[in-house]
Design a protein around this motif. Structure first.
Motif, PDB file in Angstrom:
ATOM      1  N   LEU A 167     -38.589  -1.790  -9.127  1.00  0.00           N
ATOM      2  CA  LEU A 167     -37.337  -1.053  -9.312  1.00  0.00           C
ATOM      3  C   LEU A 167     -37.566   0.439  -9.082  1.00  0.00           C
ATOM      4  CD1 LEU A 167     -34.346  -0.916 -10.085  1.00  0.00           C
ATOM      5  CD2 LEU A 167     -35.081  -0.667 -12.465  1.00  0.00           C
ATOM      6  N   MET A 168     -38.668   0.979  -9.596  1.00  0.00           N
ATOM      7  CA  MET A 168     -38.951   2.397  -9.382  1.00  0.00           C
ATOM      8  C   MET A 168     -39.128   2.699  -7.895  1.00  0.00           C
ATOM      9  SD  MET A 168     -38.501   3.863 -12.134  1.00  0.00           S
ATOM     10  CE  MET A 168     -38.854   5.461 -11.437  1.00  0.00           C
ATOM     11  N   ALA A 169     -39.769   1.776  -7.173  1.00  0.00           N
ATOM     12  CA  ALA A 169     -39.924   1.958  -5.724  1.00  0.00           C
ATOM     13  C   ALA A 169     -38.560   1.940  -5.038  1.00  0.00           C
ATOM     14  CB  ALA A 169     -40.834   0.864  -5.159  1.00  0.00           C
ATOM     15  N   MET A 170     -37.668   1.065  -5.478  1.00  0.00           N
ATOM     16  CA  MET A 170     -36.317   0.997  -4.890  1.00  0.00           C
ATOM     17  C   MET A 170     -35.527   2.271  -5.200  1.00  0.00           C
ATOM     18  SD  MET A 170     -35.233  -2.939  -5.545  1.00  0.00           S
ATOM     19  CE  MET A 170     -36.558  -4.137  -5.671  1.00  0.00           C
ATOM     20  N   ILE A 171     -35.745   2.816  -6.376  1.00  0.00           N
ATOM     21  CA  ILE A 171     -35.100   4.085  -6.728  1.00  0.00           C
ATOM     22  C   ILE A 171     -35.610   5.186  -5.793  1.00  0.00           C
ATOM     23  CG2 ILE A 171     -35.078   5.903  -8.508  1.00  0.00           C
ATOM     24  CD1 ILE A 171     -34.762   3.645 -10.596  1.00  0.00           C
ATOM     25  N   GLN A 172     -36.907   5.189  -5.501  1.00  0.00           N
ATOM     26  CA  GLN A 172     -37.464   6.174  -4.577  1.00  0.00           C
ATOM     27  C   GLN A 172     -36.883   6.013  -3.169  1.00  0.00           C
ATOM     28  OE1 GLN A 172     -41.614   5.190  -5.653  1.00  0.00           O
ATOM     29  NE2 GLN A 172     -41.906   7.385  -5.950  1.00  0.00           N
ATOM     30  N   VAL A 173     -36.717   4.761  -2.744  1.00  0.00           N
ATOM     31  CA  VAL A 173     -36.109   4.496  -1.429  1.00  0.00           C
ATOM     32  C   VAL A 173     -34.686   5.042  -1.410  1.00  0.00           C
ATOM     33  CG1 VAL A 173     -35.254   2.677   0.108  1.00  0.00           C
ATOM     34  CG2 VAL A 173     -37.553   2.489  -0.898  1.00  0.00           C
ATOM     35  N   THR A 174     -33.916   4.748  -2.449  1.00  0.00           N
ATOM     36  CA  THR A 174     -32.528   5.210  -2.525  1.00  0.00           C
ATOM     37  C   THR A 174     -32.473   6.731  -2.505  1.00  0.00           C
ATOM     38  OG1 THR A 174     -32.022   3.246  -3.848  1.00  0.00           O
ATOM     39  CG2 THR A 174     -30.355   4.966  -3.787  1.00  0.00           C
ATOM     40  N   ASP A 175     -33.338   7.365  -3.318  1.00  0.00           N
ATOM     41  CA  ASP A 175     -33.386   8.830  -3.349  1.00  0.00           C
ATOM     42  C   ASP A 175     -33.702   9.413  -1.971  1.00  0.00           C
ATOM     43  OD1 ASP A 175     -32.738   9.532  -5.963  1.00  0.00           O
ATOM     44  OD2 ASP A 175     -34.788   9.295  -6.681  1.00  0.00           O
ATOM     45  N   ALA A 176     -34.653   8.785  -1.265  1.00  0.00           N
ATOM     46  CA  ALA A 176     -35.061   9.282   0.054  1.00  0.00           C
ATOM     47  C   ALA A 176     -33.936   9.168   1.075  1.00  0.00           C
ATOM     48  CB  ALA A 176     -36.293   8.518   0.541  1.00  0.00           C
ATOM     49  N   LEU A 177     -33.118   8.133   0.954  1.00  0.00           N
ATOM     50  CA  LEU A 177     -32.077   7.887   1.955  1.00  0.00           C
ATOM     51  C   LEU A 177     -30.722   8.507   1.620  1.00  0.00           C
ATOM     52  CD1 LEU A 177     -32.826   4.157   2.806  1.00  0.00           C
ATOM     53  CD2 LEU A 177     -33.441   6.192   4.095  1.00  0.00           C
ATOM     54  N   LEU A 178     -30.506   8.878   0.378  1.00  0.00           N
ATOM     55  CA  LEU A 178     -29.195   9.390  -0.034  1.00  0.00           C
ATOM     56  C   LEU A 178     -28.694  10.571   0.790  1.00  0.00           C
ATOM     57  CD1 LEU A 178     -28.728   9.121  -3.882  1.00  0.00           C
ATOM     58  CD2 LEU A 178     -27.236   8.299  -2.084  1.00  0.00           C
ATOM     59  N   PRO A 179     -29.540  11.551   1.123  1.00  0.00           N
ATOM     60  CA  PRO A 179     -29.000  12.672   1.912  1.00  0.00           C
ATOM     61  C   PRO A 179     -28.437  12.241   3.267  1.00  0.00           C
ATOM     62  CG  PRO A 179     -31.162  13.233   1.007  1.00  0.00           C
ATOM     63  CD  PRO A 179     -30.929  11.784   0.729  1.00  0.00           C
ATOM     64  N   LYS A 180     -29.022  11.196   3.869  1.00  0.00           N
ATOM     65  CA  LYS A 180     -28.582  10.751   5.199  1.00  0.00           C
ATOM     66  C   LYS A 180     -27.467   9.712   5.120  1.00  0.00           C
ATOM     67  CE  LYS A 180     -33.369  11.058   6.506  1.00  0.00           C
ATOM     68  NZ  LYS A 180     -34.525  10.236   6.711  1.00  0.00           N
ATOM     69  N   ALA A 181     -27.584   8.808   4.174  1.00  0.00           N
ATOM     70  CA  ALA A 181     -26.641   7.680   4.082  1.00  0.00           C
ATOM     71  C   ALA A 181     -25.718   7.875   2.890  1.00  0.00           C
ATOM     72  CB  ALA A 181     -27.419   6.370   3.946  1.00  0.00           C
ATOM     73  N   ARG A 182     -24.611   8.521   3.134  1.00  0.00           N
ATOM     74  CA  ARG A 182     -23.643   8.771   2.063  1.00  0.00           C
ATOM     75  C   ARG A 182     -23.089   7.448   1.536  1.00  0.00           C
ATOM     76  NH1 ARG A 182     -23.527  13.807   1.237  1.00  0.00           N
ATOM     77  NH2 ARG A 182     -22.962  15.425   2.708  1.00  0.00           N
ATOM     78  N   GLY A 183     -22.942   7.387   0.207  1.00  0.00           N
ATOM     79  CA  GLY A 183     -22.368   6.190  -0.399  1.00  0.00           C
ATOM     80  C   GLY A 183     -23.365   5.064  -0.603  1.00  0.00           C
ATOM     81  N   LEU A 184     -24.615   5.273  -0.214  1.00  0.00           N
ATOM     82  CA  LEU A 184     -25.635   4.251  -0.410  1.00  0.00           C
ATOM     83  C   LEU A 184     -25.929   4.134  -1.902  1.00  0.00           C
ATOM     84  CD1 LEU A 184     -27.687   2.321   0.990  1.00  0.00           C
ATOM     85  CD2 LEU A 184     -29.332   4.192   0.837  1.00  0.00           C
ATOM     86  N   SER A 185     -25.975   2.900  -2.380  1.00  0.00           N
ATOM     87  CA  SER A 185     -26.248   2.691  -3.804  1.00  0.00           C
ATOM     88  C   SER A 185     -27.566   1.958  -3.992  1.00  0.00           C
ATOM     89  CB  SER A 185     -25.119   1.867  -4.445  1.00  0.00           C
ATOM     90  OG  SER A 185     -25.176   0.525  -3.985  1.00  0.00           O
TER      91      SER A 185
END
Length: 195
Positions: free
Chosen positions: A152-170
Motif C-alpha cells: 500500500l505504501m508503494a502504491m501511495i508513492q506511485v500515486t504521489d509520483a503520477l498526480l502532477p501529470k494525471a489529474r484526478g488519478l486516485s
C-alpha cells in the motif's frame, strides 16, 4: 495544584474497592489489613491520609513495558497517518477496508473530518498512457505481497509520483490497475511454464 501520588493511588484504590475489585488493590501493593483499614476510613481521615506530604507509595518504571508501549504508539501513529494519506489520495471504502479493516461508516466519518469529498459514480478508468505509467512507476517501488502494508505504501508513492501529470488519478485506481496487471503477469507465467 497537582494531586500527590498518595491522593492518586488512594482514589484509584477506593474506586476499585467500591467496585469490589480487591485484586486491583492488592496489585497496587496494599495488604488485606490495609484494604480493610482503607474501607473503614471516614471522609476526613481519608482526606488527611491522601493529602499527607510524605509519600507512602514509590514509583518504579518498568522499562520493558514502557519501550513496548512507545513502539506500539509509534506504530499506531504511522498507521493513522497512512489512513489519512490514503483517504486524501482518494482511497475507496473497499481499499481502506482491505488494508486497514475500516468500515464504510469509519471511512465516511474520517473523510468528513479531513474535508475530503468523493465524487459519485464509478471511478474513471485511466487512459493508456497513464495506465502504462502506473505500471512503470510500480516497477520502481514494487512489493511482492500486494496484501501487505508495504505494498500500500508503494502504491501511495506511485500515486504521489503520477498526480502532477494525471489529474484526478486516485489511489483506488492505482490499486486496481496494479492488481490487474499483477494478475496478468501471474497468468502469463503459468501459461509459459505450462507450454
Amino acid at each position: 495544584m497537582i494531586p500527590s501520588i498518595n491522593y492518586a493511588i488512594m482514589a484509584d484504590a477506593l474506586h476499585a474497592l467500591k467496585e469490589g475489585n480487591i485484586r486491583h488493590c492488592e496489585a497496587l501493593g496494599f495488604t488485606l489489613d490495609e484494604i480493610n483499614a482503607l474501607d473503614q476510613l471516614s471522609l476526613e481521615e481519608l482526606f488527611t491520609v491522601s493529602r499527607a506530604a510524605t509519600p507512602f507509595v514509590s514509583i518504579t518504571v518498568r522499562h520493558d513495558i514502557l519501550h513496548h508501549l512507545l513502539a506500539q504508539a509509534r506504530q499506531e501513529y504511522r498507521r493513522q497517518q497512512q489512513i489519512k494519506r490514503a483517504i486524501r489520495l482518494g482511497g475507496s471504502i473497499a481499499l481502506l477496508n482491505h488494508y486497514f479493516g475500516l468500515t464504510s461508516n469509519d471511512v465516511c466519518l474520517r473523510r468528513r473530518l479531513l474535508g475530503v469529498s468523493v465524487p459519485y459514480g464509478r471511478t474513471p478508468e485511466p487512459d493508456e498512457e497513464t495506465d502504462a505509467e502506473i505500471w512503470r512507476q510500480w516497477q520502481k517501488f514494487r512489493v511482492e505481497n500486494l496484501e501487505s502494508p508495504d505494498a500500500l505504501m508503494a502504491m501511495i508513492q506511485v500515486t504521489d509520483a503520477l498526480l502532477p501529470k494525471a489529474r484526478g488519478l486516485s489511489l483506488t485506481t492505482v490499486w486496481k490497475r496494479i492488481a490487474l496487471c499483477e494478475q496478468e503477469v501471474v497468468a502469463n507465467r503459468r501459461t509459459t511454464y505450462a507450454g
